[in-house]
Design an enzyme around this catalytic site. Structure first.
Site, short mmCIF file in Angstrom:
data_model
loop_
_atom_site.label_atom_id
_atom_site.label_comp_id
_atom_site.label_asym_id
_atom_site.label_seq_id
_atom_site.Cartn_x
_atom_site.Cartn_y
_atom_site.Cartn_z
N LYS A 1 0.81 -1.22 0.00
CA LYS A 1 0.00 0.00 0.00
C LYS A 1 0.85 1.27 0.00
O LYS A 1 0.39 2.33 -0.38
CB LYS A 1 -0.98 -0.04 1.16
CG LYS A 1 -1.94 -1.21 0.96
CD LYS A 1 -3.11 -1.20 1.87
CE LYS A 1 -4.10 -2.28 1.50
NZ LYS A 1 -3.59 -3.65 1.78
C1 LIG Z 1 -4.25 -4.77 1.31
C2 LIG Z 1 -3.47 -5.99 1.14
C3 LIG Z 1 -3.86 -7.01 0.26
C4 LIG Z 1 -5.17 -6.93 -0.51
O1 LIG Z 1 -5.14 -5.93 -1.50
P1 LIG Z 1 -6.52 -5.39 -2.12
O2 LIG Z 1 -6.13 -4.25 -2.98
O3 LIG Z 1 -7.35 -4.98 -0.95
O4 LIG Z 1 -7.12 -6.52 -2.87
C5 LIG Z 1 -3.05 -8.11 0.12
N1 LIG Z 1 -1.91 -8.23 0.82
C6 LIG Z 1 -1.50 -7.28 1.67
C7 LIG Z 1 -0.23 -7.48 2.42
C8 LIG Z 1 -2.25 -6.12 1.86
O5 LIG Z 1 -1.82 -5.19 2.70
#
Ligand SMILES: *Cc1c(COP(=O)(O)O)cnc(C)c1O
Length: 496
Positions: A112
């Site tokens: 993120k």
């Molecule tokens: C947020 C997250 C996901 C999922 O991603 P999305 O965009 O919500 O599908 C997968 N792995 C990790 C480590 C995350 O932080």
């Protein structure tokens, strides 16, 4: 070509990118979607020579058309700097038959950071462009990683406050520690007694609460969102799929123009939707493999065309994927109806009231680039052990869900298309689950010991995000019931 944005619910249309980013969610409760997906009309020979930042510029300027080149370059330069502990913002790890696209070298060691390091710059630039006088209040629900990445991105950004809600027992200890130690005078972190979907529903309610918005507007505040429903999160995420593709070209894994599979460990459907947008821009893709943990609502959806959230919510070792309402799917649904806001609103209304909807065979056909897969806790642990033993490479549990799903997919289909797996978190962020998968003996070790265990097993340097964690004092300790979310927000803003 100018790109404008429409709400998936049809009541807010022709919105320029900067305003869509400021708002986060459309005022009718829908998500902003570009009226068309621009083509990446650049010679592949040029693309394969671009740096991450240069590529980010090429892609983002095609979507965020009301930003000037100078504004975008300013945002990109400030976002993808030495906060990232690799030469470019992402890195590739070659495991022979597959490559891992490591997206976890930013400030909070999860993918993120890739978007949340740039969103604050996109937002403050947008506020200036639109002569906005109110203070922006970022309201975020997190399953663990978004919250910290948003806090890190927005801390002490002038003109912005950020309030993060997380499920008290639904995040890992490291995730919680990262959040409750967050610095910055403009940050609030609040635990709720409930799960992620409760937190997300509570936040969405506030976004749709016109009374509340009026009250806050009079006091000089305006809501926005740092969740992946914000188009300013989605667009920067397209970049790394294109970057990974040309890395594979440069590594000699594929010829330019050859198709690849992309596997994405999925929760809210944001990351994989960005991969889909990359495909729609012209990236050669064979299959987008949507990997779910035991909360396999998306797997069932791609199998049957029925989205049904009426099921038990399961806490797994991949908490950032413990989600039953994948918000970003609304954008794909809207597209599959042929941008028919009335129909896609009806699906979302059915989801709100009965927890369920079924799409038509024609819509399902439009989504056939997607394949769903699911891996349970045992399969996830097994794949972590296997990669450690056979490839000397350590996966975090989220990435491991992707790897396990990919193995099952390969066995089932015999598909040998070169494949990239999005690696969404550093194993350091989930050290306890990772080491438990490798050997039971680690169960007795405390957190601090686990980090050095991981350090010696993985030979991966300990990231700053971990070394900083230990002496950091707790600065946030509020725990509330779901019903108190709204009051907590108004109190926090009005009383300073
Ligand atoms: C947020 C997250 C996901 C999922 O991603 P999305 O965009 O919500 O599908 C997968 N792995 C990790 C480590 C995350 O932080």
């Amino acid at each position: 070509m100018q790109i404008l944005y429409n709400s998936t619910r049809g009541l807010e249309n022709n919105v320029p990118a900067s305003q869509a980013i400021l708002k986060g969610l459309a005022s009718d409760g829908g998500l902003f979607v570009p009226q068309q997906i621009p083509e990446l009309d650049v010679d592949p020979d040029i693309l394969k020579g671009l740096s991450y930042k240069e590529l980010a510029f090429e892609i983002m300027k095609r979507f965020l058309t009301d930003y000037t080149d100078e504004e975008l370059k300013y945002c990109i330069d400030h976002a993808y700097d030495d906060k990232f502990e690799v030469p470019e913002a992402a890195a590739m790890h070659d495991c022979g038959n597959v490559c891992f696209l490591e997206l976890y070298h930013g400030a909070t060691i999860a993918f993120k950071d890739m978007a949340l390091s740039i969103l604050p710059y996109l937002m403050t630039t947008a506020a200036k462009k639109n002569n906005m006088s109110s203070e922006i209040v970022i309201l975020t629900a997190t399953s663990g990683d978004t919250g910290k990445a948003a806090l890190a991105g927005f801390a002490d950004v002038p003109g912005i406050r950020i309030i993060v809600f997380y499920p008290k027992d639904g995040v890992s200890r490291v995730q919680e520690k990262q959040m409750v130690t967050q610095k910055g005078d403009n940050t609030r972190v609040i635990a709720i007694r409930g799960n992620f979907d409760d937190a997300q529903t509570g936040v969405k309610k506030m976004f749709n609460d016109k009374e509340l918005q009026k009250e806050l507007k009079e006091a000089g505040f305006e809501f926005s969102s740092a969740n992946s429903i914000n188009i300013g999160r989605l667009v920067p995420q397209i970049v790394y799929y294109v970057w990974a593709y040309y890395q594979m070209v440069n590594m000699g894994k594929i010829a330019s123009g050859e198709k690849i599979n992309i596997v994405v460990p999925t929760g809210n459907f944001g990351n994989i939707l960005a991969a889909y947008y990359a495909y729609r821009m012209g990236l050669p893709v064979n299959r987008l493999i949507c990997a779910s943990n035991e909360n396999k609502v998306l797997f069932d959806f791609f199998e049957t065309g029925i989205y049904d959230k009426n099921r038990e919510f399961i806490l797994t070792s991949s908490p950032s994927m413990d989600i039953l309402v994948s918000s970003n799917l609304e954008r794909l649904i809207f597209e599959a109806t042929g941008y028919d806001a009335e129909r896609s609103s009806a699906y979302m209304a059915a989801l709100r009231t009965g927890g369920k909807y079924e799409i038509t065979p024609e819509m399902k056909d439009k989504m056939k680039i997607f394949v769903g897969g699911t891996a349970d806790e045992l399969e996830t642990a097994e794949v972590i052990r296997k990669y450690y033993n056979e490839k000397d490479y350590i996966l975090d549990p989220h990435t491991a869900v992707g790897a396990a799903v990919y193995e099952k997919y390969g066995k089932l289909t015999g598909d040998e298309t070169p494949t990239v797996i999005a690696s969404t978190a550093s194993p350091y962020k989930f050290a306890r689950s990772v080491l438990a998968a490798i050997d039971k003996k680690y169960d007795e070790h405390d957190d601090m010991t686990l980090f050095s265990d991981l350090n010696s097993l993985s030979k991966m340097p300990m990231p700053k995000a971990i070394t900083e964690l230990f002496d950091a004092p707790v600065r946030h300790n509020t725990v509330i019931d779901i019903e108190e979310m709204k009051k907590t927000v108004t109190d926090s803003l009005m009383k300073g």
